[in-house]
Design a protein around this motif. Structure first.
Motif, short mmCIF file in Angstrom:
data_model
loop_
_atom_site.label_atom_id
_atom_site.label_comp_id
_atom_site.label_asym_id
_atom_site.label_seq_id
_atom_site.Cartn_x
_atom_site.Cartn_y
_atom_site.Cartn_z
N GLN A 44 27.70 -44.72 -15.72
CA GLN A 44 26.75 -43.61 -15.94
C GLN A 44 27.55 -42.31 -15.84
OE1 GLN A 44 23.80 -42.99 -12.88
NE2 GLN A 44 22.39 -41.92 -14.26
N ILE A 45 27.56 -41.52 -16.91
CA ILE A 45 28.38 -40.31 -16.94
C ILE A 45 27.51 -39.09 -17.21
CG2 ILE A 45 30.43 -41.56 -17.70
CD1 ILE A 45 29.93 -40.37 -20.51
N ARG A 46 28.02 -37.95 -16.78
CA ARG A 46 27.29 -36.68 -16.99
C ARG A 46 27.52 -36.18 -18.41
NH1 ARG A 46 24.83 -35.19 -12.65
NH2 ARG A 46 25.66 -35.71 -10.59
N VAL A 47 26.43 -35.70 -19.02
CA VAL A 47 26.48 -35.14 -20.37
C VAL A 47 25.66 -33.85 -20.38
CG1 VAL A 47 26.79 -37.37 -21.50
CG2 VAL A 47 24.47 -36.48 -21.12
N PRO A 48 25.93 -32.93 -21.30
CA PRO A 48 25.13 -31.70 -21.38
C PRO A 48 23.67 -32.00 -21.69
CG PRO A 48 27.16 -31.50 -22.65
CD PRO A 48 27.03 -32.94 -22.27
N THR B 196 22.48 -37.41 -17.83
CA THR B 196 23.44 -38.51 -17.83
C THR B 196 23.14 -39.46 -18.98
OG1 THR B 196 22.09 -39.96 -16.40
CG2 THR B 196 23.64 -38.46 -15.31
N LYS B 197 24.14 -40.24 -19.32
CA LYS B 197 23.93 -41.36 -20.23
C LYS B 197 24.76 -42.54 -19.75
CE LYS B 197 27.41 -40.14 -23.78
NZ LYS B 197 27.56 -39.67 -25.18
N TYR B 198 24.33 -43.72 -20.15
CA TYR B 198 25.04 -44.94 -19.77
C TYR B 198 25.98 -45.36 -20.90
CZ TYR B 198 21.92 -45.50 -15.81
OH TYR B 198 21.24 -45.31 -14.63
N VAL B 199 27.21 -45.68 -20.54
CA VAL B 199 28.18 -46.21 -21.48
C VAL B 199 28.47 -47.65 -21.05
CG1 VAL B 199 30.49 -45.98 -22.45
CG2 VAL B 199 29.17 -43.93 -21.86
N VAL C 140 29.06 -40.85 -12.58
CA VAL C 140 28.11 -40.79 -11.47
C VAL C 140 28.14 -42.11 -10.69
CG1 VAL C 140 25.68 -40.51 -10.85
CG2 VAL C 140 26.66 -39.18 -12.76
N ARG C 141 28.14 -43.21 -11.41
CA ARG C 141 28.24 -44.53 -10.80
C ARG C 141 28.66 -45.52 -11.86
NH1 ARG C 141 21.88 -46.28 -9.82
NH2 ARG C 141 21.12 -45.65 -11.89
#
Length: 424
Positions: A113-117, A413-416, A100-101
């Motif tokens: 920040q990535i998309r997760v279920p 989303t979650k942050y990695v 996402v960003r």
């Protein structure tokens, strides 16, 4: 805890385990599973239609109306169409893992920040057994486990469909328990699902206003409100009346039983005398009954439009008809139209017809709904029409998702954060 609560919690726990295994799967694995589901639906159509015949016969014995019986009915052709819809979902991009960003922070940490279920999604829905497949397929594609609670009127159909879906998942790499039917046919099983906080991540109700509000009121699980649509069309003082007639008629009559059909028409008084006879005639040709205010009744009496016009009551302004009925009111100003919308809207879709850029901007800025149309029919509020592909519903709330809920809206989303021995 009652027996049914224990049963519901048991399937929810299995769904939670399945969701953990489903989340990291590749698009290729999920798409292969969806294709297996589509093929199985067609191959086992006879089983599904036989079960569906039980539901249809029961509905007719219970005096269910023809429209509802039609929505309940499955035929081989309709099952083929449902399978084709699953194949269309296969072609959609997989949102899981999308970035996402992101940026590299001044201290050297890599932030993404990535998309997760979402995880486990419970769907409570009425009547239409095709929703069983649509919801399951959308959940699987977006990496979510689905807990399906259809209405008792479609119990045999849903049981047969879920059996086909689960059998099709065997050997695909997708956990079979990623698709489960919530046990029980009574209100108690729905309530148990609504109270399974910690096991179910989100509930999505699909159906009429009473169902949606019951789920919102009684659930301890977070709910995404969908579907209820008291949509308005406002014809402005600067409207092109040809467009206004066509848009109003389409918004009401093209398909009146869906949530994005118009239920109320608001007309600026400066164009009422010119516009109302024309739109009443057009609505009459489509078989629409008009519930009009005194000005509308006056115009109808003065012109032979062929329209069926009855006096509007206070209740009409707050009614989602889902039928060939339309409430019509003349307003003195755009602000009065906006005030009417604020009072009665369900925050789904509103439309303005105008050639004035100033009026359109004013309207758009002040309407608080999921979608606002400018010189276009309310019927366009739809995942397919928006180019999103399939949707699980139209969200009318403001948290997380609003408007047509496609695959992206079924993710969080979650942050990695990646470092190299960084310490704070």
């Amino acid at each position: 805890m009652s027996d049914i609560e224990r049963e519901v919690h048991a399937v929810a726990e299995r769904a939670r385990d399945a969701a953990a295994d489903l989340a990291p799967l590749s698009r290729a694995v999920k798409d292969a599973a969806l294709l297996a589901i589509a093929d199985a639906l067609v191959k086992r159509a006879d089983e599904i239609t036989a079960a569906n015949a039980e539901d249809v016969e029961r509905a007719r014995r219970d005096g269910t109306g023809p429209a509802m019986v039609d929505r309940l009915t499955l035929t081989p052709r309709r099952i083929e169409a449902i399978a084709d819809a699953v194949r269309e979902i296969v072609e959609l991009p997989d949102p899981v893992g999308e970035s996402v960003r992101g940026s590299v922070l001044p201290n050297g940490l890599d932030l993404r920040q990535i998309r997760v279920p979402l995880g486990v999604i419970g769907i409570i829905y009425e009547g239409r057994p095709n929703v069983t497949v649509d919801a399951a397929a959308l959940c699987l594609k977006s990496g979510n486990a689905a807990l399906l609670r259809g209405s008792s009127s479609a119990y045999a159909s849903n049981t047969a469909i879920v059996a086909v879906l689960r059998d099709a998942l065997e050997g695909t790499g997708v956990p079979v328990d990623a698709v489960q039917m919530v046990p029980g046919r009574t209100r108690e099983s729905s309530t148990a699902l609504m109270r399974a906080r910690g096991l179910v991540d989100v509930l999505i109700p699909r159906g009429g206003g009473s169902l949606i509000q019951a789920v919102v009121r009684d659930s301890t699980v977070p709910v995404i409100e969908t579907g209820e649509g008291l949509c308005h069309v406002y014809v402005d003082a600067d409207a092109d009346l040809d467009k206004a007639v066509a848009i109003t008629t389409n918004a009401k009559a093209q398909r009146c039983s869906v949530c994005n059909s118009a239920e109320t028409l608001l007309v600026h008084e400066s164009v009422a005398d010119a516009f109302l006879p024309r739109v009443l005639e057009s609505l009459a040709e489509s078989g629409v009954t008009v519930h009009g205010d005194p000005r509308v009744l006056e115009v109808a009496a003065a012109h032979r439009t062929g329209a069926t016009v009855v006096e509007a009551t206070e209740e009409d302004w707050a009614t989602e008809y889902l039928s060939m009925d339309l409430a019509v009111r003349v307003v003195p100003t755009i602000d009065e139209a906006l005030a009417h919308i604020r009072r009665y809207s369900t925050h789904h879709t509103e439309a303005i017809v105008t050639d004035s850029l100033k009026a359109s901007r004013y309207f758009v800025a002040r309407v608080d709904s999921a979608a606002v149309m400018v010189n276009a029919s309310t019927r366009f509020t739809d995942g397919g029409a928006f180019g999103f592909g399939a949707e699980i519903g139209i969200s009318t709330q403001k948290l997380h998702a609003r408007g047509p809920m496609g695959l992206t809206e079924m993710t969080s989303t979650k942050y990695v954060v990646t470092g190299d021995g960084h310490l704070r």
